[in-house]
Design an enzyme around this catalytic site. Structure first.
Site, PDB file in Angstrom:
ATOM      1  N   TYR A 144     -12.750  46.883 -15.864  1.00  0.00           N
ATOM      2  CA  TYR A 144     -11.489  47.272 -15.194  1.00  0.00           C
ATOM      3  C   TYR A 144     -11.437  48.806 -15.064  1.00  0.00           C
ATOM      4  O   TYR A 144     -11.173  49.350 -13.987  1.00  0.00           O
ATOM      5  CB  TYR A 144     -10.318  46.724 -16.022  1.00  0.00           C
ATOM      6  N   LYS A 148     -11.350  51.590 -12.033  1.00  0.00           N
ATOM      7  CA  LYS A 148     -10.307  52.628 -11.897  1.00  0.00           C
ATOM      8  C   LYS A 148     -10.982  53.976 -11.593  1.00  0.00           C
ATOM      9  O   LYS A 148     -10.436  54.804 -10.868  1.00  0.00           O
ATOM     10  CB  LYS A 148      -9.452  52.741 -13.169  1.00  0.00           C
TER      11      LYS A 148
HETATM   12  N1  NDP Z   1       0.443  49.502 -17.842  1.00  0.00           N
HETATM   13  C1  NDP Z   1      -0.237  50.531 -18.368  1.00  0.00           C
HETATM   14  O1  NDP Z   1      -0.164  50.822 -19.573  1.00  0.00           O
HETATM   15  C2  NDP Z   1      -1.073  51.385 -17.474  1.00  0.00           C
HETATM   16  C3  NDP Z   1      -1.196  51.095 -16.118  1.00  0.00           C
HETATM   17  N2  NDP Z   1      -1.952  51.919 -15.305  1.00  0.00           N
HETATM   18  C4  NDP Z   1      -2.028  51.651 -13.869  1.00  0.00           C
HETATM   19  O2  NDP Z   1      -0.718  51.597 -13.342  1.00  0.00           O
HETATM   20  C5  NDP Z   1      -0.665  50.723 -12.215  1.00  0.00           C
HETATM   21  C6  NDP Z   1       0.498  49.779 -12.374  1.00  0.00           C
HETATM   22  O3  NDP Z   1       0.321  49.019 -13.562  1.00  0.00           O
HETATM   23  P1  NDP Z   1       1.368  47.891 -13.987  1.00  0.00           P
HETATM   24  O4  NDP Z   1       2.660  48.145 -13.328  1.00  0.00           O
HETATM   25  O5  NDP Z   1       1.271  47.801 -15.461  1.00  0.00           O
HETATM   26  O6  NDP Z   1       0.674  46.609 -13.357  1.00  0.00           O
HETATM   27  P2  NDP Z   1       1.353  45.254 -12.816  1.00  0.00           P
HETATM   28  O7  NDP Z   1       0.309  44.197 -12.920  1.00  0.00           O
HETATM   29  O8  NDP Z   1       2.654  45.019 -13.490  1.00  0.00           O
HETATM   30  O9  NDP Z   1       1.647  45.575 -11.285  1.00  0.00           O
HETATM   31  C7  NDP Z   1       0.671  45.591 -10.285  1.00  0.00           C
HETATM   32  C8  NDP Z   1       1.200  44.885  -9.053  1.00  0.00           C
HETATM   33  O10 NDP Z   1       0.178  44.904  -8.031  1.00  0.00           O
HETATM   34  C9  NDP Z   1       0.074  43.582  -7.491  1.00  0.00           C
HETATM   35  N3  NDP Z   1      -1.233  43.345  -6.909  1.00  0.00           N
HETATM   36  C10 NDP Z   1      -2.385  42.981  -7.547  1.00  0.00           C
HETATM   37  N4  NDP Z   1      -3.361  42.784  -6.661  1.00  0.00           N
HETATM   38  C11 NDP Z   1      -2.840  43.020  -5.440  1.00  0.00           C
HETATM   39  C12 NDP Z   1      -3.373  42.956  -4.128  1.00  0.00           C
HETATM   40  N5  NDP Z   1      -4.644  42.590  -3.892  1.00  0.00           N
HETATM   41  N6  NDP Z   1      -2.566  43.260  -3.090  1.00  0.00           N
HETATM   42  C13 NDP Z   1      -1.281  43.587  -3.301  1.00  0.00           C
HETATM   43  N7  NDP Z   1      -0.719  43.663  -4.516  1.00  0.00           N
HETATM   44  C14 NDP Z   1      -1.492  43.386  -5.586  1.00  0.00           C
HETATM   45  C15 NDP Z   1       0.325  42.716  -8.709  1.00  0.00           C
HETATM   46  O11 NDP Z   1       0.548  41.352  -8.354  1.00  0.00           O
HETATM   47  P3  NDP Z   1       0.047  40.225  -9.408  1.00  0.00           P
HETATM   48  O12 NDP Z   1       0.899  40.389 -10.624  1.00  0.00           O
HETATM   49  O13 NDP Z   1       0.238  38.945  -8.681  1.00  0.00           O
HETATM   50  O14 NDP Z   1      -1.404  40.530  -9.697  1.00  0.00           O
HETATM   51  C16 NDP Z   1       1.534  43.400  -9.317  1.00  0.00           C
HETATM   52  O15 NDP Z   1       2.718  43.022  -8.671  1.00  0.00           O
HETATM   53  C17 NDP Z   1      -2.029  50.048 -12.134  1.00  0.00           C
HETATM   54  O16 NDP Z   1      -2.814  50.710 -11.169  1.00  0.00           O
HETATM   55  C18 NDP Z   1      -2.633  50.299 -13.516  1.00  0.00           C
HETATM   56  O17 NDP Z   1      -4.033  50.386 -13.462  1.00  0.00           O
HETATM   57  C19 NDP Z   1      -2.576  53.017 -15.797  1.00  0.00           C
HETATM   58  C20 NDP Z   1      -2.489  53.325 -17.131  1.00  0.00           C
HETATM   59  C21 NDP Z   1      -1.753  52.541 -18.079  1.00  0.00           C
END
Ligand code: NDP
Ligand SMILES: CC(C)=CCC[C@@H](C)[C@H]1CC[C@H]2C3=C(CC[C@]12C)[C@@]1(C)CCC(=O)C[C@@H]1CC3
Length: 346
Positions: A144, A148
Site C-alpha cells: 500500500y 503511495k
Molecule cells: N487514515 C490515516 O491514518 C491516514 C490516511 N492517509 C491517506 O489519507 C487519504 C484518506 O484516508 P481515509 O479517509 O482514512 O480513507 P477512507 O477509506 O476513509 O476514504 C477513502 C475514500 O475513497 C474511496 N475510494 C476508494 N477507491 C476509489 C476509487 N477507485 N474511486 C473513487 N473513490 C474511491 C473510498 O471508498 P471505499 O470505502 O468504498 O473504498 C472512500 O470513500 C488516503 O489517501 C490515505 O492514504 C495518509 C496517512 C494516514
C-alpha cells in the site's frame, strides 16, 4: 473581483469525499464558503449543499463532469490499507492518480492537492523529527505504502506552472478523530478479544497522531497558498499535531477513556517482530485452506514499537500552518464521539 470569479475560485472537488478524511474536508470547506463537489465510488452521507458524482477515479471520463468549473481538486481517495489487495492498490493509487492528473488538466483545474502519507519515507526503523528531505523508502513497510510513493511522485512531477497547473502533496501521519473506522475501532476490537495486554518495547517510542481537523486545515492552507512561484509547487509537506507522544501512552489513553484496561506487560521489540513474522508465514502457508486476517502483523509491530515522528516546520514556514486542535482536546473529542464503543462499567 466579480462574484462569479470569486465563487469559481472557491469551487472545489473532493475526490474520496465520502471517506473519513474526505467527509471532514467537505464539512470544513463548506464552513469556509467553498462550493463543494464530491467524487467517490460510493455515497455515504447526504448534504443538499454538496453535489455528488459517483464513479471510479480510474475512469477519466467519469471524473471530468465532477471537475468542470472547479479551481481546486483535493485527491484523498484510496482503497483501505486493510483491504490488502495489491492489484487494487496499484490500479487505484497509481494508475487512478494518473487519470486524476489527466482529468484535472483536461478540465482546466488549476490546483491539485494530494493526500499522501508520512509513511512514504518509513522503513520500519526509527525516524525522529524527520523532514521532507528524507528519501523515499527503498523498502516500504507494505505494498500500500509502495503505491503511495508512486502516487506522490506522479502528482508532484505533474506540477506545470507554464500551463497554469500547480500540484502539492500533504503527508499526514496517524490520522484520528470522530468517525475514523480504523484506529479506535481496531483498538477496541483488540482489547475486547484480550489482545491488548502487551506493550511492545519499552513504551517510550514517540509517534505522531494527528487530529483529522488539523489534517484538513493543512490541506485547505495548501490549496490557498498554492500558486505560481510559491514554495508549495511540486513539493510535499508533513502535517502533524506537532506534539509527538509515546505510542503506548496514546493507546492507553484511548483504552482507559473507553473503560478498557491499558496494556501493562512488556515484550521486547524483536521478539514481537519475529513472532508476528512467524505468524504471517504460518498464515500464508495455511492460506490455501483458510483465510485469517491477523491483528498482530510485522508492519503493526514496526508502527507500534519504533519512533516515527515528523517535523512540520516546512508547512509552518511555507503555508503558515499551526495545529488548530491540541492533542488533549483532540483525544477528548474523539472519545466522546464513540459512545457505542465504551465498555459498560461492571
Ligand atoms: N487514515 C490515516 O491514518 C491516514 C490516511 N492517509 C491517506 O489519507 C487519504 C484518506 O484516508 P481515509 O479517509 O482514512 O480513507 P477512507 O477509506 O476513509 O476514504 C477513502 C475514500 O475513497 C474511496 N475510494 C476508494 N477507491 C476509489 C476509487 N477507485 N474511486 C473513487 N473513490 C474511491 C473510498 O471508498 P471505499 O470505502 O468504498 O473504498 C472512500 O470513500 C488516503 O489517501 C490515505 O492514504 C495518509 C496517512 C494516514
Ligand atoms: C501511528 C499510525 C500510523 C497509526 C494508524 C494506524 C493504526 C490503525 C494501527 C497502527 C498500529 C496498529 C497496532 C494495533 C492496532 C491498530 C494500530 C494502532 C495493535 C495495538 C493491535 C493489537 C496488537 O496485537 C498490537 C498492535 C500494534 C499495532
Amino acid at each position: 473581483m466579480a462574484t462569479h470569479l470569486r465563487s469559481a475560485g472557491k469551487k472545489c472537488t473532493v475526490i474520496g469525499g465520502s471517506g473519513f478524511l474526505g467527509q471532514h474536508m467537505v464539512e470544513q470547506l463548506l464552513k469556509k464558503g467553498y462550493t463543494v463537489n464530491v467524487f467517490d465510488i460510493q455515497k455515504r452521507f447526504d448534504n443538499d449543499r454538496v453535489q455528488f458524482f459517483l464513479g471510479d477515479l480510474c475512469d477519466k471520463e467519469a471524473l471530468l463532469p465532477a471537475l468542470q468549473g472547479v479551481s481546486v481538486a483535493f485527491h484523498c481517495a484510496s482503497p483501505a490499507p486493510s483491504s490488502d489487495n495489491r492489484e487494487l492498490f496499484y490500479k487505484v493509487n497509481f494508475m487512478g492518480t494518473k487519470a486524476v492528473v489527466e482529468a484535472c488538466k483536461e478540465a482546466g483545474v488549476q490546483k491539485l492537492v494530494l493526500t499522501s502519507s508520512a509513511s512514504v519515507v518509513f522503513e520500519g526503523t526509527d525516524i525522529k523529527n524527520g523532514s521532507e528531505d528524507l528519501p523515499y523508502a527503498k523498502n516500504p513497510i507494505d505494498y500500500y505504502t509502495e503505491t503511495k510513493i508512486l502516487q506522490e511522485k506522479e502528482v508532484l512531477s505533474a506540477n506545470d506552472p507554464d500551463n497554469n497547473f500547480f500540484t502539492t502533496a500533504i503527508r499526514p501521519h496517524g490520522i484520528f478523530g470522530p468517525r475514523d473506522p480504523q484506529l479506535v475501532p481496531i483498538l477496541v476490537q483488540a482489547a475486547k478479544s484480550g489482545k491488548m495486554k502487551f506493550i511492545i518495547g519499552d513504551g517510550k517510542n514517540l509517534v505522531d497522531f494527528t487530529y483529522v481537523e488539523n489534517v484538513v486545515h493543512g490541506h485547505i492552507l495548501a490549496a490557498e497558498n498554492l500558486q505560481k512561484d510559491s514554495a508549495l509547487c511540486g513539493k510535499a509537506f508533513h502535517i502533524t499535531n506537532d506534539e509527538p507522544v509515546p505510542f503506548w501512552a496514546f493507546m492507553s489513553r484511548i483504552l482507559t477513556g473507553l473503560n478498557y484496561d491499558p496494556p501493562k506487560y512488556h515484550i521486547p521489540y524483536w521478539l514481537a517482530y519475529y513472532l508476528a513474522l512467524f505468524l504471517s508465514l504460518a498464515l500464508w502457508l495455511l492460506s490455501p485452506l483458510v483465510t485469517i486476517k491477523p491483528t498482530f502483523t510485522p508492519m503493526r509491530v514496526a508502527l507500534a514499537g519504533t519512533f516515527h515522528y515528523y517535523s512540520c516546520e516546512r508547512a509552518k514556514r511555507d503555508m503558515g500552518y499551526k495545529p488548530v486542535v491540541s492533542l488533549d482536546e483532540a483525544i477528548d473529542r474523539t472519545l466522546q464521539s464513540y459512545p457505542h464503543l465504551r465498555r459498560a462499567k461492571a
